[in-house]
Design a protein around this motif. Sequence first.
Motif, PDB file in Angstrom:
ATOM      1  N   PHE A 256       0.818  -1.211   0.000  1.00 42.29           N
ATOM      2  CA  PHE A 256       0.000   0.000   0.000  1.00 42.29           C
ATOM      3  C   PHE A 256       0.856   1.266   0.000  1.00 42.29           C
ATOM      4  O   PHE A 256       0.316   2.371  -0.005  1.00 42.29           O
ATOM      5  CB  PHE A 256      -0.933   0.000   1.212  1.00 42.29           C
ATOM      6  N   GLU A 257       2.163   1.115  -0.001  1.00 46.58           N
ATOM      7  CA  GLU A 257       3.040   2.282   0.036  1.00 46.58           C
ATOM      8  C   GLU A 257       3.233   2.853  -1.365  1.00 46.58           C
ATOM      9  O   GLU A 257       3.296   2.107  -2.349  1.00 46.58           O
ATOM     10  CB  GLU A 257       4.381   1.908   0.655  1.00 46.58           C
ATOM     11  N   PRO A 258       3.339   4.189  -1.489  1.00 47.90           N
ATOM     12  CA  PRO A 258       3.416   4.828  -2.817  1.00 47.90           C
ATOM     13  C   PRO A 258       4.698   4.477  -3.561  1.00 47.90           C
ATOM     14  O   PRO A 258       5.712   4.090  -2.958  1.00 47.90           O
ATOM     15  CB  PRO A 258       3.326   6.320  -2.493  1.00 47.90           C
ATOM     16  N   LEU A 284       9.603  13.349  -1.556  1.00 43.20           N
ATOM     17  CA  LEU A 284       8.160  13.373  -1.818  1.00 43.20           C
ATOM     18  C   LEU A 284       7.384  12.409  -0.923  1.00 43.20           C
ATOM     19  O   LEU A 284       6.152  12.363  -0.986  1.00 43.20           O
ATOM     20  CB  LEU A 284       7.894  13.038  -3.284  1.00 43.20           C
ATOM     21  N   GLY A 285       8.064  11.611  -0.123  1.00 42.62           N
ATOM     22  CA  GLY A 285       7.383  10.673   0.759  1.00 42.62           C
ATOM     23  C   GLY A 285       7.052   9.348   0.112  1.00 42.62           C
ATOM     24  O   GLY A 285       6.280   8.548   0.656  1.00 42.62           O
ATOM     25  N   ILE A 286       7.624   9.091  -1.043  1.00 46.18           N
ATOM     26  CA  ILE A 286       7.413   7.831  -1.754  1.00 46.18           C
ATOM     27  C   ILE A 286       8.298   6.751  -1.132  1.00 46.18           C
ATOM     28  O   ILE A 286       9.424   7.033  -0.706  1.00 46.18           O
ATOM     29  CB  ILE A 286       7.716   8.020  -3.255  1.00 46.18           C
ATOM     30  N   LYS A 287       7.803   5.520  -1.080  1.00 44.94           N
ATOM     31  CA  LYS A 287       8.494   4.454  -0.359  1.00 44.94           C
ATOM     32  C   LYS A 287       9.133   3.389  -1.255  1.00 44.94           C
ATOM     33  O   LYS A 287       9.977   2.629  -0.790  1.00 44.94           O
ATOM     34  CB  LYS A 287       7.518   3.756   0.598  1.00 44.94           C
ATOM     35  N   GLY A 521       1.200   6.429  -7.684  1.00 45.30           N
ATOM     36  CA  GLY A 521       2.496   6.152  -8.296  1.00 45.30           C
ATOM     37  C   GLY A 521       2.844   7.176  -9.351  1.00 45.30           C
ATOM     38  O   GLY A 521       1.972   7.888  -9.863  1.00 45.30           O
ATOM     39  N   THR A 522       4.117   7.246  -9.692  1.00 46.23           N
ATOM     40  CA  THR A 522       4.607   8.220 -10.671  1.00 46.23           C
ATOM     41  C   THR A 522       5.880   7.683 -11.318  1.00 46.23           C
ATOM     42  O   THR A 522       6.567   6.821 -10.752  1.00 46.23           O
ATOM     43  CB  THR A 522       4.893   9.569  -9.989  1.00 46.23           C
ATOM     44  N   TRP A 550      -0.267  15.785  -3.226  1.00 48.18           N
ATOM     45  CA  TRP A 550      -1.027  14.542  -3.313  1.00 48.18           C
ATOM     46  C   TRP A 550      -0.362  13.400  -2.552  1.00 48.18           C
ATOM     47  O   TRP A 550      -1.047  12.606  -1.894  1.00 48.18           O
ATOM     48  CB  TRP A 550      -1.265  14.164  -4.776  1.00 48.18           C
ATOM     49  N   PHE A 551       0.960  13.296  -2.622  1.00 46.78           N
ATOM     50  CA  PHE A 551       1.612  12.216  -1.883  1.00 46.78           C
ATOM     51  C   PHE A 551       1.524  12.451  -0.376  1.00 46.78           C
ATOM     52  O   PHE A 551       1.404  11.493   0.399  1.00 46.78           O
ATOM     53  CB  PHE A 551       3.061  12.039  -2.340  1.00 46.78           C
ATOM     54  N   SER A 552       1.552  13.703   0.054  1.00 45.26           N
ATOM     55  CA  SER A 552       1.362  14.007   1.470  1.00 45.26           C
ATOM     56  C   SER A 552      -0.056  13.656   1.909  1.00 45.26           C
ATOM     57  O   SER A 552      -0.267  13.057   2.973  1.00 45.26           O
ATOM     58  CB  SER A 552       1.639  15.491   1.721  1.00 45.26           C
ATOM     59  N   LEU A 553      -1.043  14.007   1.075  1.00 40.42           N
ATOM     60  CA  LEU A 553      -2.431  13.693   1.390  1.00 40.42           C
ATOM     61  C   LEU A 553      -2.657  12.176   1.431  1.00 40.42           C
ATOM     62  O   LEU A 553      -3.390  11.663   2.285  1.00 40.42           O
ATOM     63  CB  LEU A 553      -3.348  14.351   0.353  1.00 40.42           C
ATOM     64  N   TYR A 554      -1.998  11.485   0.518  1.00 39.76           N
ATOM     65  CA  TYR A 554      -2.109  10.013   0.507  1.00 39.76           C
ATOM     66  C   TYR A 554      -1.608   9.440   1.830  1.00 39.76           C
ATOM     67  O   TYR A 554      -2.237   8.563   2.435  1.00 39.76           O
ATOM     68  CB  TYR A 554      -1.322   9.430  -0.662  1.00 39.76           C
TER      69      TYR A 554
END
Length: 646
Positions: A256-258, A284-287, A521-522, A550-554
């Motif tokens: 479930f992680e971006p 960006l907080g992506i994992k 995802g990006t 958006w990634f913060s909101l996610y």
Amino acid sequence: MSISNQLFTKLSDTSKRQDLTSLGATEYLEIDNRRLESFEVTERKVNETKELGGAKIYTISGINKETKISKTITITAYTLHPDLLTTQVTYINLSDRDIAIKAWINQAYTISSQREETPFWAFQGSSSSERADWIKPVTPGYYQKNYMGMNNSDYGGGIPLTDIWNPEIGITIGHAELNPKLISLPTEMKKYDNEVSVSIRQDFSYPQYLAAGDTLKTLETFVSIHSGDYYNGLTKYSKLMQAKGIQMPEPEPFAFEPIWCAWGYERNFTADEVVGTLPKVKELGIKWAVLDDGFQLAEGDWHVNQDKFSKGDSQMRELVDEIHAQGLKAKLWWAPLAADPGSDLLKENPDMRLYLSDWAPQYITWWDAYYLSPSHPQTIQHTQEIVNLFLNQWDFDGLKMDGQHMNAIAPDYNPKAGLEYPEQGSEKLPAFFKLIYEQAHTIKPHAVIENCPCGTCMSYFNMPYMNQSVSSDPTSSWQIRLKGKTYKALIPNTAYYGDHVELSDNGDDFASSFGVGAVLGTKFTWPKDNPDASGSYLLTKEKEVKWKKWFSLYDQKMLSREIYRGDLYDIAYDRPETHLIQKGDTLHYAFYSDSWDGKVELRGLSKGQYIVRDYVNHREIAEISDQTNKLNIQFKDFILLEVYPK
């Protein structure tokens, strides 16, 4: 369902005291140039079973006096699966002559509509190179064969059912076997009619004879009725299949992680480009960081290309170590079952490939590769070695299995595959993915296994062997949303990945993934593009502001892990298009329309007073109650609302 003395049947909705279809031959044979439909009933029996929580079994037999073919239809009504009946039909040739059989047909229904505009919508579960929408409006002149075998060289398989619905009626038909079968589910509305015809059929190579004294048994098929849209029909089907033994995977928290994918740099990426982007990915907080197509020597030869990784496989391990040092997890792209004609793998093992009936290869068009035979012992050994290479030696944390070819295979005539009949190859394909899934989790218990069958309607039978579904090369934001609704009907707790946001409308529609509870995802590039890439995915300063938001909101909401309420809104007939996710006592509504100015209904509220808030733009909109659950709103493209108790 009612059955006449000619073994004709009729569907009725007893709760509404309404006939859904007219009386007709819903199970029959095609012989010579005609249908064998009428059988005079000779016996009726009712039995009970404790299987699957208990059921009544209705057995009705009859005979066609002209051909002396007997027919026995067995209908099972399960207590725990209301409004759903399974059917299996047995035909016996009691004559002294062989009879040519063209096809058997089950669940053949014609449903009428009084609606002039868009009489029905349909979920169509087959796959082809068209990469069409999985749900479509059915209007006069519509036809789709819905063959579950190969419809193009490397496209086939799917979800073996058809669902037809409008606001008054919903009917689902399909087969209920536990592995893929080569049947069709044709759907047709003739040009000047206002009724749709559906059926399940298996065609035989003609002429095929039912010998005197021989028996023909159909697959187990089913019909169910439902209210609402296709989500409810698919949910009923999957609950039945899971009760029969299909085990869907438990949700994996890491899935479930971006996600960031290096595919923005495309095949000619460099390791320096990937490493150089990682700090921005982390910021960006992506994992997750995904290394995509282009690292390998060739399809089939999965060790690194030393033109790109000069130090060989050890440099790939260094890249993974760098990803981990940034606090990220690493996933690797892979096209299992694909091998290039000139690969060392096929030069050394030419008989590993899948053989067609004329001994020709089966082509995988995107990579100009051949299919490997998934049941061949050397294919299995090779696959196990590659999974060990990726997850153990290189230390990746997950796999992005990619390619439309994974969804199905043609009948396999390879004599070393150990098959009893060529079609068994396609039936056993899910076992190949089970092998990968189980080995991956033996090496890494929390491995994320993504199955990305490139635009196809994914085979239901491959779904148990992944823990991350994906919209898989969507052609529009609409496809992201409808595929999300589909997967969440079949696998309610799945980690559904909306794929790269760059594939959505305008290349930046995070809201479509967000509103259906998809993982974000990006595939952005930074600080510059690869000069050989076909397009630009550069993360500009303007984009970065949006991406961060958006990634913060996610990360704050994590709606991808919550309950998707697909039963409350009809994706086709309710306007604006609406999706709902429940997180505790807060309901998250997503509305989509090019432009909207009017009322929306907030369904699913419990008793009480609520605050309505636009959580993307941080503004309170209204106060409502379960008794006054409609409000006027204006928006373009989308609005995302959270509604929580006052």
